[in-house]
Enzyme design. Structure first.
Site, PDB file in Angstrom:
ATOM      1  CG  ASN A 249       0.492  -0.764 -20.535  1.00 41.70           C
ATOM      2  OD1 ASN A 249      -0.193  -0.277 -19.639  1.00 41.70           O
ATOM      3  ND2 ASN A 249       1.677  -0.285 -20.870  1.00 41.70           N
ATOM      4  CD1 TRP A 250      -6.228  -1.314 -21.940  1.00 42.67           C
ATOM      5  CD2 TRP A 250      -7.887  -0.569 -20.628  1.00 42.67           C
ATOM      6  NE1 TRP A 250      -7.404  -1.887 -22.371  1.00 42.67           N
ATOM      7  CE2 TRP A 250      -8.432  -1.459 -21.582  1.00 42.67           C
ATOM      8  CE3 TRP A 250      -8.738   0.003 -19.688  1.00 42.67           C
ATOM      9  CZ2 TRP A 250      -9.793  -1.757 -21.643  1.00 42.67           C
ATOM     10  CZ3 TRP A 250     -10.107  -0.300 -19.742  1.00 42.67           C
ATOM     11  CH2 TRP A 250     -10.632  -1.172 -20.703  1.00 42.67           C
ATOM     12  CE  LYS A 251       1.333   2.451 -23.590  1.00 40.05           C
ATOM     13  NZ  LYS A 251       2.376   3.023 -24.395  1.00 40.05           N
TER      14      LYS A 251
ATOM     15  CG  HIS B 163       6.078   0.614 -20.003  1.00 41.10           C
ATOM     16  ND1 HIS B 163       6.289   1.776 -20.701  1.00 41.10           N
ATOM     17  CD2 HIS B 163       5.301  -0.167 -20.801  1.00 41.10           C
ATOM     18  CE1 HIS B 163       5.661   1.701 -21.870  1.00 41.10           C
ATOM     19  NE2 HIS B 163       5.058   0.529 -21.949  1.00 41.10           N
TER      20      HIS B 163
ATOM     21  CD  GLU C 238       4.581   4.755 -22.203  1.00 42.15           C
ATOM     22  OE1 GLU C 238       3.688   4.459 -21.383  1.00 42.15           O
ATOM     23  OE2 GLU C 238       4.457   4.593 -23.440  1.00 42.15           O
TER      24      GLU C 238
ATOM     25  CD  GLU D 193       6.646  -2.931 -23.969  1.00 42.50           C
ATOM     26  OE1 GLU D 193       5.598  -3.206 -24.539  1.00 42.50           O
ATOM     27  OE2 GLU D 193       6.747  -2.046 -23.106  1.00 42.50           O
TER      28      GLU D 193
ATOM     29  N   GLY E  10       4.060   2.896 -29.395  1.00 43.54           N
ATOM     30  CA  GLY E  10       3.099   3.938 -29.751  1.00 43.54           C
ATOM     31  C   GLY E  10       3.444   4.708 -31.017  1.00 43.54           C
TER      32      GLY E  10
ATOM     33  CB  SER F 186       3.791  -0.459 -33.149  1.00 41.37           C
ATOM     34  OG  SER F 186       4.028   0.860 -32.684  1.00 41.37           O
TER      35      SER F 186
ATOM     36  N   GLY G 242      -0.089  -2.039 -26.150  1.00 42.63           N
ATOM     37  CA  GLY G 242      -0.605  -0.790 -25.602  1.00 42.63           C
ATOM     38  C   GLY G 242      -1.868  -0.360 -26.333  1.00 42.63           C
ATOM     39  N   GLY G 243      -1.701   0.510 -27.333  1.00 40.59           N
ATOM     40  CA  GLY G 243      -2.845   1.124 -28.019  1.00 40.59           C
ATOM     41  C   GLY G 243      -3.885   0.128 -28.505  1.00 40.59           C
TER      42      GLY G 243
HETATM   43  C1  PEP Z   1       3.213  -0.586 -24.457  1.00 42.45           C
HETATM   44  O1  PEP Z   1       2.527   0.244 -23.905  1.00 42.45           O
HETATM   45  O2  PEP Z   1       3.887  -1.347 -23.759  1.00 42.45           O
HETATM   46  C2  PEP Z   1       3.183  -0.666 -25.910  1.00 42.45           C
HETATM   47  C3  PEP Z   1       3.883  -1.606 -26.486  1.00 42.45           C
HETATM   48  O3  PEP Z   1       2.430   0.253 -26.571  1.00 42.45           O
HETATM   49  P1  PEP Z   1       1.951   0.190 -28.119  1.00 42.45           P
HETATM   50  O4  PEP Z   1       1.429  -1.209 -28.354  1.00 42.45           O
HETATM   51  O5  PEP Z   1       0.881   1.223 -28.241  1.00 42.45           O
HETATM   52  O6  PEP Z   1       3.140   0.461 -28.960  1.00 42.45           O
END
Ligand code: PEP
Length: 247
Positions: free
Chosen positions: A9-11, A91, A93, A161, A167, A207, A228-229
């Site tokens: 997920n590049w957000k 999500h 966010e 999640e 993050g 994470s 994500g990251g």
């Molecule tokens: C996400 O964006 O869904 C996520 C899990 O981010 P991260 O891996 O950066 O915690």
């Protein structure tokens, strides 16, 4: 058994120049698991062209309507037209920044499937909810209410999640992840029956890094990850893909 999926997920990250990273991720995809990258809407078409079927491309949200007077929004049909096969919905966010409720997420999941997309429905508790011992109640409630009536289970993925793990570099313990995934599988089985429920991929997100991926993928009822990251850097995402393929 559910198919295994490494989903990135590049957000709100990624410009045309970053498609080089996507190209490198395509090079890392192989046998053993599916690979998906959910891009910002502006990159979906170019990303799908670059990937050329080597990995799947997804969006990160869609509107409940197929078209209409909704300035700035993107419909599921538009994502599909641009080359997406999946879309992330609900999500945390989106739930926090845009007030998305379970009902809205369910309507979006229905719209996504109508447009032929695979809906990735996200659920997860806040730290306050976990500390209050309400994790299974919260996540179970989100699961029940965010999956629409008449859902096509063959085009559904569920991602657990925990909000406090996204993050932050913090992850739940392995037993906490396993407990929630078992409850999600049970929740799906109670509603849809054990065999169909067993075929819905359950992803863990929060994470996930090269260093913890293998241990997470070894857990029962964990069929992959939403990353994500670590999906922004091809080398890191490639290591996570390799860990899932080997699990
Ligand atoms: C996400 O964006 O869904 C996520 C899990 O981010 P991260 O891996 O950066 O915690």
């Amino acid at each position: 058994m559910a198919r295994r999926l490494a989903a990135g997920n590049w957000k709100m990250h990624g410009l045309g120049a970053d498609l080089a990273e996507l190209e490198a991720i395509c090079g890392a995809a192989g046998q053993g698991c599916e690979v998906l990258l959910c891009l910002p809407a502006t990159l979906v078409h170019r990303g799908a062209s670059t990937a050329a079927g080597r990995i799947a491309i997804g969006g990160q949200d869609c509107h409940v309507m197929p078209q209409g007077a909704h300035t700035g929004d993107v419909s599921a049909a538009m994502l599909a037209d641009a080359g997406a096969s999946h879309v992330i919905l609900g999500h945390s966010e989106r739930r926090a920044d845009h007030g998305e409720t379970d009902d809205i997420v369910a309507a979006k999941a229905q719209a996504a499937q109508l447009a032929g997309l695979i809906a990735i429905v996200c659920v997860g508790e806040t730290l306050e909810e976990r500390d209050a011992g309400r994790t299974l109640e919260v996540v179970g409630g989100q699961l029940a209410a965010s999956i629409p009536e008449g859902v096509d289970l063959a085009r559904l993925v569920v991602a657990y999640e925990p909000v406090w793990a996204i993050g932050t570099g913090r992850t739940p313990t392995e037993s906490q992840i396993a407990e929630v995934h078992a409850a999600l599988r049970e929740g799906l089985a109670m509603r849809f029956g054990a065999v169909p429920a067993g075929q819905v991929p359950l992803l863990y997100g929060g994470s996930v890094k090269p260093g913890n991926a293998a241990a997470i993928f070894a857990l029962p009822d964990v069929d992959g990850a939403l990353v994500g990251g670590a999906s922004l850097k091809a080398a890191d995402f490639a290591a996570i893909i390799a860990a899932l393929a080997a699990a």
